[in-house]
Write an enzyme that holds these catalytic residues in place. Structure first.
Site, PDB file in Angstrom:
ATOM      1  N   GLY A  25       0.905  -1.271  -0.105  1.00 21.84           N
ATOM      2  CA  GLY A  25       0.084   0.143   0.138  1.00 21.84           C
ATOM      3  C   GLY A  25       0.724   1.143  -0.109  1.00 21.84           C
ATOM      4  O   GLY A  25       0.579   2.118  -0.787  1.00 21.84           O
TER       5      GLY A  25
ATOM      6  N   ASN B 121      -5.496  -6.039  -3.492  1.00 21.41           N
ATOM      7  CA  ASN B 121      -4.489  -5.019  -3.592  1.00 21.41           C
ATOM      8  C   ASN B 121      -4.774  -3.869  -4.485  1.00 21.41           C
ATOM      9  O   ASN B 121      -4.077  -2.725  -4.418  1.00 21.41           O
ATOM     10  CB  ASN B 121      -3.040  -5.530  -4.007  1.00 21.41           C
ATOM     11  CG  ASN B 121      -2.659  -6.631  -2.772  1.00 21.41           C
ATOM     12  OD1 ASN B 121      -1.912  -7.773  -3.151  1.00 21.41           O
ATOM     13  ND2 ASN B 121      -2.931  -6.558  -1.458  1.00 21.41           N
TER      14      ASN B 121
ATOM     15  N   GLN C  23      -6.984  -1.889  -5.488  1.00 25.57           N
ATOM     16  CA  GLN C  23      -7.565  -0.806  -4.957  1.00 25.57           C
ATOM     17  C   GLN C  23      -6.772   0.416  -4.538  1.00 25.57           C
ATOM     18  O   GLN C  23      -7.166   1.651  -4.550  1.00 25.57           O
ATOM     19  CB  GLN C  23      -8.853  -1.178  -3.877  1.00 25.57           C
ATOM     20  CG  GLN C  23      -9.232   0.072  -2.987  1.00 25.57           C
ATOM     21  CD  GLN C  23      -8.669  -0.128  -1.537  1.00 25.57           C
ATOM     22  OE1 GLN C  23      -7.654  -0.638  -1.370  1.00 25.57           O
ATOM     23  NE2 GLN C  23      -9.212   0.863  -0.752  1.00 25.57           N
ATOM     24  N   ARG C  24      -5.542   0.011  -4.491  1.00 28.89           N
ATOM     25  CA  ARG C  24      -4.541   1.111  -3.726  1.00 28.89           C
ATOM     26  C   ARG C  24      -3.119   0.947  -4.377  1.00 28.89           C
ATOM     27  O   ARG C  24      -2.405   1.972  -4.007  1.00 28.89           O
ATOM     28  CB  ARG C  24      -4.815   1.158  -2.263  1.00 28.89           C
ATOM     29  CG  ARG C  24      -4.191  -0.094  -1.554  1.00 28.89           C
ATOM     30  CD  ARG C  24      -4.874  -0.314  -0.048  1.00 28.89           C
ATOM     31  NE  ARG C  24      -4.082  -1.627   0.575  1.00 28.89           N
ATOM     32  CZ  ARG C  24      -4.728  -2.715   0.346  1.00 28.89           C
ATOM     33  NH1 ARG C  24      -5.822  -2.636  -0.568  1.00 28.89           N
ATOM     34  NH2 ARG C  24      -4.405  -3.924   0.913  1.00 28.89           N
TER      35      ARG C  24
ATOM     36  N   CYS D  24      -5.253  -3.794   6.988  1.00 26.82           N
ATOM     37  CA  CYS D  24      -6.355  -3.248   6.069  1.00 26.82           C
ATOM     38  C   CYS D  24      -7.453  -4.051   5.875  1.00 26.82           C
ATOM     39  O   CYS D  24      -8.554  -3.576   5.547  1.00 26.82           O
ATOM     40  CB  CYS D  24      -5.757  -2.883   4.690  1.00 26.82           C
ATOM     41  SG  CYS D  24      -4.366  -1.806   4.938  1.00 26.82           S
TER      42      CYS D  24
END
Length: 257
Positions: free
Chosen positions: A40, A69, A71-72, A189
């Site tokens: 991230g 993962n 998504q960011r 997360c």
């Protein structure tokens, strides 16, 4: 070291900044940064470390790319799912700039290998996701005399600081968190959630802080701000500095007091 005409063109927007200049860009090109964690925080951090022209990058991560993962972690694509993050990240750097030296280390930093992995670095940027590794990295940086940029995020909160616990008057990361977090467990997360853009904000601010260290003594921008923790609130939004005191009893850097 001097910059070739094509490198001068590539980094022209840096070089015209009086706070960076040609000497500062050469210092970045000469630097060796070890990035611990390519997820991230590490993903956006890597993009701007490479864009800054850091000459030698060592990328350390033992994880593989997962669909969650994407998504960011902006250097990965669906075709990378299941592959080691460090290797994919190194491939991204090679596509982005052939003038940079990059190596992937597909392992987790621990007491047995920390010195070997971090040795020779100009700076370590730590964006990993657990306290045990963070403390191991911090202790190794103190022992090796390497400055550390530490970045962390949880939900909408971020923390970024430069540490130089190897210096007699400066705290280390362990001075900040203490010894209670040497265990493997921590918030994740997956359990708590995280906004992708918030990760990008913290990761790129960490690179700004890393560049401060690397340019110290070479350019006007180089005020490392060692021992000052920047608390980033993405909801407000706001940023607040907090000075960390060196702990004389710290088992990581106390002997350096």
């Amino acid at each position: 070291m001097s910059l070739s005409p094509d490198r001068l063109s590539r980094f022209a927007r840096h070089i015209v900044l009086p706070e960076v200049g040609g000497a500062g860009q050469v210092a970045l090109a000469d630097a060796h940064v070890v990035l611990v964690g390519c997820g991230g925080i590490g993903s956006p951090a890597l993009q701007y470390l490479a864009a800054a022209g850091i000459g030698h990058l060592t990328l350390v991560d033992d994880d593989v790319v997962d669909v969650s993962n994407l998504q960011r972690q902006t250097i990965f694509a669906p075709s990378d799912i299941g592959r080691p993050k460090a290797e994919v990240a190194a491939e991204w750097v090679r596509r982005f700039d052939l003038g940079l030296e990059v190596e992937a280390v597909v392992t987790r930093v621990g007491g047995a290998n920390a010195a070997r992995i971090l040795s020779g670095a100009s700076l370590v940027v730590d964006g990993c996701d657990n306290f045990a590794t963070r403390l191991t990295v911090s202790d190794a940086c103190v022992e090796l005399g390497i400055p550390l940029t530490s970045a962390a995020i949880g939900r909408f909160q971020g923390q970024v600081a430069n540490f130089a616990g190897h210096l007699p008057d400066q705290p280390c990361y362990r001075c900040f968190v203490g010894d209670a977090f040497d265990a493997e467990d921590c918030d994740t997360c997956a359990a708590d959630g995280v906004l992708g853009a918030m990760v990008g904000m913290v990761g790129t601010f960490a690179v700004m802080h890393a560049i401060r260290v690397l340019l110290d003594g070479h350019a006007a921008f180089g005020d490392p701000q060692f021992g000052t923790l920047h608390l980033i609130d993405g909801m407000a939004p706001s940023m607040r500095p907090l000075r960390i005191a060196k702990d004389p009893a710290c088992k990581g850097c106390g002997q350096k007091a």
